[in-house]
Each structure stands twice: as C-alpha cells, then as structure tokens.
Design a protein around this motif. Structure first.
Motif, PDB file in Angstrom:
ATOM      1  N   UNK A 177      15.960   5.300   5.834  1.00  0.00           N
ATOM      2  CA  UNK A 177      15.776   4.152   6.524  1.00  0.00           C
ATOM      3  C   UNK A 177      14.241   3.998   6.901  1.00  0.00           C
ATOM      4  N   UNK A 178      13.321   5.036   6.580  1.00  0.00           N
ATOM      5  CA  UNK A 178      11.533   4.971   7.209  1.00  0.00           C
ATOM      6  C   UNK A 178      11.083   4.726   5.980  1.00  0.00           C
ATOM      7  N   UNK A 179       9.905   3.505   6.566  1.00  0.00           N
ATOM      8  CA  UNK A 179       8.855   3.266   5.553  1.00  0.00           C
ATOM      9  C   UNK A 179       7.712   3.525   6.231  1.00  0.00           C
ATOM     10  N   UNK A 180       6.958   4.448   5.342  1.00  0.00           N
ATOM     11  CA  UNK A 180       5.776   5.267   5.859  1.00  0.00           C
ATOM     12  C   UNK A 180       4.180   3.581   5.862  1.00  0.00           C
ATOM     13  N   UNK A 181       3.989   4.254   7.197  1.00  0.00           N
ATOM     14  CA  UNK A 181       2.649   3.029   7.843  1.00  0.00           C
ATOM     15  C   UNK A 181       1.333   4.021   7.557  1.00  0.00           C
ATOM     16  N   UNK A 182       1.707   5.226   7.576  1.00  0.00           N
ATOM     17  CA  UNK A 182      -0.224   6.067   7.421  1.00  0.00           C
ATOM     18  C   UNK A 182       0.715   6.840   6.037  1.00  0.00           C
ATOM     19  N   UNK A 183      -0.626   8.294   5.992  1.00  0.00           N
ATOM     20  CA  UNK A 183      -0.113   9.669   5.380  1.00  0.00           C
ATOM     21  C   UNK A 183       1.155  10.338   6.141  1.00  0.00           C
ATOM     22  N   UNK A 184       1.935  10.837   6.043  1.00  0.00           N
ATOM     23  CA  UNK A 184       2.372  11.471   6.678  1.00  0.00           C
ATOM     24  C   UNK A 184       2.951  13.321   6.613  1.00  0.00           C
ATOM     25  N   UNK A 185       2.784  13.644   7.009  1.00  0.00           N
ATOM     26  CA  UNK A 185       3.298  15.253   7.166  1.00  0.00           C
ATOM     27  C   UNK A 185       5.120  15.614   8.043  1.00  0.00           C
ATOM     28  N   UNK A 186       5.440  15.939   7.163  1.00  0.00           N
ATOM     29  CA  UNK A 186       7.154  16.081   7.565  1.00  0.00           C
ATOM     30  C   UNK A 186       7.740  17.627   7.204  1.00  0.00           C
TER      31      UNK A 186
ATOM     32  N   UNK B  89       0.801  -1.339  -0.199  1.00  0.00           N
ATOM     33  CA  UNK B  89       0.006  -0.254   0.027  1.00  0.00           C
ATOM     34  C   UNK B  89       1.384   1.292   0.196  1.00  0.00           C
ATOM     35  N   UNK B  90       0.150   2.584  -1.320  1.00  0.00           N
ATOM     36  CA  UNK B  90       1.559   3.484  -1.713  1.00  0.00           C
ATOM     37  C   UNK B  90       0.580   4.308   0.032  1.00  0.00           C
ATOM     38  N   UNK B  91       1.632   5.299   0.279  1.00  0.00           N
ATOM     39  CA  UNK B  91       1.277   6.388   1.110  1.00  0.00           C
ATOM     40  C   UNK B  91       1.424   7.982   0.214  1.00  0.00           C
ATOM     41  N   UNK B  92       1.181   9.151   1.413  1.00  0.00           N
ATOM     42  CA  UNK B  92       1.328   9.796   0.623  1.00  0.00           C
ATOM     43  C   UNK B  92       2.449  10.718   2.089  1.00  0.00           C
ATOM     44  N   UNK B  93       2.638  11.543   1.361  1.00  0.00           N
ATOM     45  CA  UNK B  93       3.750  12.520   2.294  1.00  0.00           C
ATOM     46  C   UNK B  93       4.005  14.138   1.916  1.00  0.00           C
ATOM     47  N   UNK B  94       3.341  14.840   2.549  1.00  0.00           N
ATOM     48  CA  UNK B  94       3.011  16.027   2.460  1.00  0.00           C
ATOM     49  C   UNK B  94       4.796  16.605   3.540  1.00  0.00           C
ATOM     50  N   UNK B  95       6.141  17.012   2.476  1.00  0.00           N
ATOM     51  CA  UNK B  95       7.043  18.398   2.648  1.00  0.00           C
ATOM     52  C   UNK B  95       6.286  19.785   3.009  1.00  0.00           C
ATOM     53  N   UNK B  96       6.117  20.195   4.622  1.00  0.00           N
ATOM     54  CA  UNK B  96       5.824  21.108   5.032  1.00  0.00           C
ATOM     55  C   UNK B  96       6.619  22.103   5.278  1.00  0.00           C
TER      56      UNK B  96
END
Length: 90
Positions: A76-85, A1-8
């Motif tokens: 090293x990080x794998x997403x487990x949910x959508x992220x805001x970073x 499953x893919x997740x969306x990452x938002x760079x804030x």
C-alpha cells in the motif's frame, strides 16, 4: 518522481516510480519480496522503514506503536523519499 529503496541487510536496491507501490516496484524488478494478497489484509509484505518516508492512499491497519516503530505495508506504500527497509526488527 522516482525514489530508490534499499533492502537491508542484503543491500538490494530498486527504484519505485511515482504512483507505484513499494511491493509492485520490487516485484517488477525481480526482487524477491514476501507477499500474498497485495491489498493490506494478510500482512505478508510488512516491513520496517529504517530511513525515509512513505504515504498511503488508504491507511493500513497499523497501531500507533507500529507506526512509530516504522512498520509499513509495502503493498500500500508509496515512497515520499529514498528508503532503507528491512524485514527484521533492526
């Protein structure tokens, strides 16, 4: 499953596919992301999670305080949910 990452606060979005690290996904989608070693040794890719969760195959060298503050090694990080970073403190 893919997740969306938002760079804030730039509001740049990219998708992380299953099995892919956050850093690899960003670089594969031409998102400028600081990095050097890609193995968790240099800390250039260190960023902070403001929302979401990640997992690691190999736990990075973070103190308990850094983990509680949301810092992660994107190489090293794998997403487990959508992220805001973010790369900053807030």
């Amino acid at each position: 499953m893919s997740h969306k990452v938002t760079l804030w606060p730039q509001n740049i979005e990219f998708i992380v596919a299953n099995g892919q690290t956050v850093l690899d996904a960003a670089l594969n989608q031409d998102v400028a992301f600081p990095h050097r070693c890609k193995v968790g040794a240099c800390a250039s890719c260190l960023c902070r999670i403001t929302r979401g969760q990640v997992s690691y195959d190999l736990e990075p060298m973070l103190t308990e305080n850094e983990k509680q503050q949301g810092w992660m090694f994107s190489c090293l990080a794998h997403t487990e949910s959508d992220l805001v970073i973010t790369f900053g403190e807030e």
